[in-house]
Design a protein around this motif. Structure first.
Motif, PDB file in Angstrom:
ATOM      1  N   ALA A  57     131.585  55.130  40.029  1.00  0.00           N
ATOM      2  CA  ALA A  57     132.581  56.206  39.996  1.00  0.00           C
ATOM      3  C   ALA A  57     133.953  55.692  40.428  1.00  0.00           C
ATOM      4  N   GLU A  58     133.951  54.854  41.468  1.00  0.00           N
ATOM      5  CA  GLU A  58     135.213  54.297  41.982  1.00  0.00           C
ATOM      6  C   GLU A  58     135.910  53.465  40.904  1.00  0.00           C
ATOM      7  N   ILE A  59     135.142  52.606  40.228  1.00  0.00           N
ATOM      8  CA  ILE A  59     135.729  51.760  39.178  1.00  0.00           C
ATOM      9  C   ILE A  59     136.206  52.634  38.016  1.00  0.00           C
ATOM     10  N   LYS A  60     135.410  53.675  37.717  1.00  0.00           N
ATOM     11  CA  LYS A  60     135.773  54.548  36.603  1.00  0.00           C
ATOM     12  C   LYS A  60     137.143  55.198  36.834  1.00  0.00           C
ATOM     13  N   SER A  61     137.390  55.620  38.060  1.00  0.00           N
ATOM     14  CA  SER A  61     138.693  56.263  38.290  1.00  0.00           C
ATOM     15  C   SER A  61     139.819  55.225  38.272  1.00  0.00           C
ATOM     16  N   ALA A  62     139.522  53.990  38.711  1.00  0.00           N
ATOM     17  CA  ALA A  62     140.531  52.926  38.630  1.00  0.00           C
ATOM     18  C   ALA A  62     140.852  52.601  37.171  1.00  0.00           C
ATOM     19  N   ILE A  63     139.828  52.644  36.341  1.00  0.00           N
ATOM     20  CA  ILE A  63     140.010  52.363  34.906  1.00  0.00           C
ATOM     21  C   ILE A  63     141.033  53.333  34.317  1.00  0.00           C
ATOM     22  N   HIS A  64     140.865  54.626  34.687  1.00  0.00           N
ATOM     23  CA  HIS A  64     141.773  55.635  34.138  1.00  0.00           C
ATOM     24  C   HIS A  64     143.166  55.520  34.738  1.00  0.00           C
ATOM     25  N   ALA A  65     143.213  55.237  36.039  1.00  0.00           N
ATOM     26  CA  ALA A  65     144.511  55.146  36.710  1.00  0.00           C
ATOM     27  C   ALA A  65     145.331  53.967  36.196  1.00  0.00           C
ATOM     28  N   LEU A  66     144.668  52.852  35.912  1.00  0.00           N
ATOM     29  CA  LEU A  66     145.393  51.619  35.581  1.00  0.00           C
ATOM     30  C   LEU A  66     145.372  51.278  34.085  1.00  0.00           C
ATOM     31  N   GLY A  67     144.655  52.063  33.303  1.00  0.00           N
ATOM     32  CA  GLY A  67     144.555  51.757  31.872  1.00  0.00           C
ATOM     33  C   GLY A  67     143.805  50.462  31.601  1.00  0.00           C
ATOM     34  N   VAL A  68     142.714  50.294  32.325  1.00  0.00           N
ATOM     35  CA  VAL A  68     141.929  49.053  32.202  1.00  0.00           C
ATOM     36  C   VAL A  68     141.174  49.002  30.874  1.00  0.00           C
ATOM     37  N   GLU A  69     141.167  47.821  30.233  1.00  0.00           N
ATOM     38  CA  GLU A  69     140.458  47.671  28.958  1.00  0.00           C
ATOM     39  C   GLU A  69     139.146  46.913  29.103  1.00  0.00           C
ATOM     40  N   THR A  70     139.089  46.048  30.109  1.00  0.00           N
ATOM     41  CA  THR A  70     137.902  45.198  30.263  1.00  0.00           C
ATOM     42  C   THR A  70     137.470  45.160  31.726  1.00  0.00           C
ATOM     43  N   VAL A  71     136.179  45.290  31.969  1.00  0.00           N
ATOM     44  CA  VAL A  71     135.633  45.118  33.322  1.00  0.00           C
ATOM     45  C   VAL A  71     134.697  43.917  33.294  1.00  0.00           C
ATOM     46  N   ILE A  72     134.996  42.931  34.149  1.00  0.00           N
ATOM     47  CA  ILE A  72     134.195  41.692  34.151  1.00  0.00           C
ATOM     48  C   ILE A  72     133.371  41.611  35.423  1.00  0.00           C
ATOM     49  N   PHE A  73     132.083  41.373  35.287  1.00  0.00           N
ATOM     50  CA  PHE A  73     131.208  41.221  36.447  1.00  0.00           C
ATOM     51  C   PHE A  73     130.993  39.735  36.735  1.00  0.00           C
ATOM     52  N   ASP A  74     130.909  39.417  38.021  1.00  0.00           N
ATOM     53  CA  ASP A  74     130.846  38.008  38.410  1.00  0.00           C
ATOM     54  C   ASP A  74     129.449  37.415  38.238  1.00  0.00           C
ATOM     55  N   ASP A  75     128.447  38.263  38.055  1.00  0.00           N
ATOM     56  CA  ASP A  75     127.097  37.760  37.816  1.00  0.00           C
ATOM     57  C   ASP A  75     126.626  38.161  36.437  1.00  0.00           C
ATOM     58  N   GLU A  76     125.556  37.500  35.991  1.00  0.00           N
ATOM     59  CA  GLU A  76     125.069  37.804  34.659  1.00  0.00           C
ATOM     60  C   GLU A  76     124.413  39.193  34.642  1.00  0.00           C
ATOM     61  N   LEU A  77     124.749  39.992  33.629  1.00  0.00           N
ATOM     62  CA  LEU A  77     124.188  41.331  33.483  1.00  0.00           C
ATOM     63  C   LEU A  77     123.119  41.316  32.406  1.00  0.00           C
ATOM     64  N   SER A  78     122.117  42.203  32.566  1.00  0.00           N
ATOM     65  CA  SER A  78     121.099  42.338  31.521  1.00  0.00           C
ATOM     66  C   SER A  78     121.654  43.230  30.407  1.00  0.00           C
ATOM     67  N   ALA A  79     120.928  43.247  29.287  1.00  0.00           N
ATOM     68  CA  ALA A  79     121.354  44.093  28.162  1.00  0.00           C
ATOM     69  C   ALA A  79     121.456  45.548  28.595  1.00  0.00           C
ATOM     70  N   GLY A  80     120.464  45.994  29.373  1.00  0.00           N
ATOM     71  CA  GLY A  80     120.436  47.379  29.827  1.00  0.00           C
ATOM     72  C   GLY A  80     121.616  47.697  30.733  1.00  0.00           C
ATOM     73  N   GLN A  81     121.905  46.787  31.660  1.00  0.00           N
ATOM     74  CA  GLN A  81     123.035  47.006  32.574  1.00  0.00           C
ATOM     75  C   GLN A  81     124.360  47.068  31.815  1.00  0.00           C
ATOM     76  N   LEU A  82     124.536  46.179  30.857  1.00  0.00           N
ATOM     77  CA  LEU A  82     125.756  46.196  30.039  1.00  0.00           C
ATOM     78  C   LEU A  82     125.911  47.552  29.362  1.00  0.00           C
ATOM     79  N   ARG A  83     124.826  48.009  28.770  1.00  0.00           N
ATOM     80  CA  ARG A  83     124.851  49.271  28.014  1.00  0.00           C
ATOM     81  C   ARG A  83     125.138  50.448  28.943  1.00  0.00           C
ATOM     82  N   ASN A  84     124.421  50.486  30.067  1.00  0.00           N
ATOM     83  CA  ASN A  84     124.592  51.610  30.990  1.00  0.00           C
ATOM     84  C   ASN A  84     125.998  51.654  31.584  1.00  0.00           C
ATOM     85  N   LEU A  85     126.535  50.499  31.880  1.00  0.00           N
ATOM     86  CA  LEU A  85     127.886  50.460  32.454  1.00  0.00           C
ATOM     87  C   LEU A  85     128.921  50.900  31.437  1.00  0.00           C
TER      88      LEU A  85
END
Ligand code: GDP
Length: 359
Positions: free
Chosen positions: A50-78
């Motif tokens: 939720a915190e990242i989601k509101s930052a996305i809207h506030a800053l007009g973010v286009e890409t969110v990068i995670f520092d660890d490898e995500l699974s297919a499911g995690q990518l989709r859910n995020l």
């Protein structure tokens, strides 16, 4: 301990930001969270989402990068949670993007393409389950069948690529000799990402852009011609930087991007001497170099960013004690003349080697 944990996280996120910058993205912020184990559905907890989601809207973010490898499911859910056109990716995908941009040889391009396909294979589910959702569940099962078909196609392509790589490797020697037909010494910069390699490259060559230089147009875009005060010249080429947290699945692709340095007359190892892990970074670079086919190539070490250390005089004295180490500040230009003289001195020894290779 807590402080140590924080240091590791912060260093890793700093490196991730630098990698994003290298890939051409503008970094607007970063955040981290301490969990006992990653959330299987979204990697981070729901509050953080939720915190990242509101930052996305506030800053007009286009890409969110995670520092660890995500699974297919995690990518989709995020992606679903963040909504809109926000792209979610992980460190591995980002590094693959950079390697892809920077693969200078055919062999390196093949190796990177292979790594990209192997990364995609377990993540194929994403696209098709998405389509299934759009179709309102009427085509249930269709997605699964399609995934199997796609996986088979991808596996076939992986097989083809592997065969091609094998054949390119077999003929590598021939390709090499054909490429090295320029009677000018080639100096390659190696070192960690953020060590200051491209700053040094730009500082030494000013606005010289090689695209206009027909003779060298076949060389990759990260190569520049350096003219020295006494009339001598050499080609200076940047390589893909080392990465502290390189996913093991990408080691082969990374090495392939480095393979071209075995054609160099001189290797210049650029170190960010102000970095708290400088010593470990030097060791890691030396280790990889010792595993590549470059033992006969002369080497020079640059301790860069001396302007940033707290006791520059002490660092300079330390450098003087060692052989083949020059202190510089690529940013201020301090020590560049010394660097050029050292390069020239080293090249004297290696000219014979270059001429022997030219057909
Ligand atoms: P590369 O990844 O090795 O190509 O590193 P860059 O050339 O992109 O430099 C990474 C960062 O370090 C940039 O912000 C540069 O401005 C900075 N930098 C490079 N050289 C120096 C230096 O000599 N002193 C200081 N203080 N900063 C530097």
């Amino acid at each position: 301990g807590g402080a140590e944990y924080l240091f590791v996280i912060e260093e890793s996120l700093k490196e991730l930001a630098q990698l994003a910058d290298t890939a051409g993205l503008m970094v607007v912020g970063s955040t981290h969270q301490k969990l006992n184990s990653p959330n299987p559905r979204t990697y981070i907890g729901s509050g953080k989402v939720a915190e990242i989601k509101s930052a996305i809207h506030a800053l007009g973010v286009e890409t969110v990068i995670f520092d660890d490898e995500l699974s297919a499911g995690q990518l989709r859910n995020l992606e679903k949670a963040f909504g809109g056109d926000v792209r979610v990716c992980d460190r591995t995908a980002l590094i693959l993007d950079i390697f892809n941009q920077r693969a200078a040889t055919h062999e390196a391009a093949l190796q990177v393409a292979l790594a990209q396909m192997e990364y995609q294979l377990p993540r194929l589910t994403k696209m098709w389950t998405h389509l299934e959702r759009q179709a309102g569940g009427q085509v249930k099962g269709m997605g699964e069948k399609q995934i199997e078909v796609d996986k088979r196609i991808l596996r076939t392509q992986i097989g083809v690529l592997k065969k091609e790589l094998e054949s390119v490797r077999k003929h590598r020697k021939q390709y090499r000799n054909r490429r090295v037909s320029v009677p000018v010494p080639v100096v390659s910069l190696v070192g960690y990402t953020n060590a200051g390699k491209s700053t040094l490259l730009n500082r030494l060559t000013g606005a010289t852009v090689l695209a206009e230089d027909r003779l060298f147009a076949t060389l990759d875009p990260t190569t520049r011609r350096v003219q020295m005060k006494n009339g001598g010249e050499f080609l200076l080429t940047d390589t893909v930087g080392f990465i502290q947290k390189l996913p093991t699945t990408l080691v082969a692709a990374f090495r392939a991007t480095l393979e071209e340095i075995s054609e160099s007359s001189l290797l210049v190892h650029v170190v960010d001497i102000s970095h708290p892990l400088a010593e470990q970074q030097i060791e890691a670079v030396d280790k990889v170099l010792s595993e590549l086919d470059v033992s006969s190539i002369p080497k020079l070490m640059i301790w860069n960013k001396v302007d940033k250390v707290c006791d520059p005089q002490k660092v300079k004295l330390e450098a003087q004690k060692r052989e083949d180490v020059v202190c510089i500040s690529a940013l201020s230009g301090n020590g560049l003349d010394e660097f050029c003289s050292a390069v020239q001195e080293k090249l004297k020894d290696s000219m014979v080697w270059v001429e022997a290779l030219v057909p």
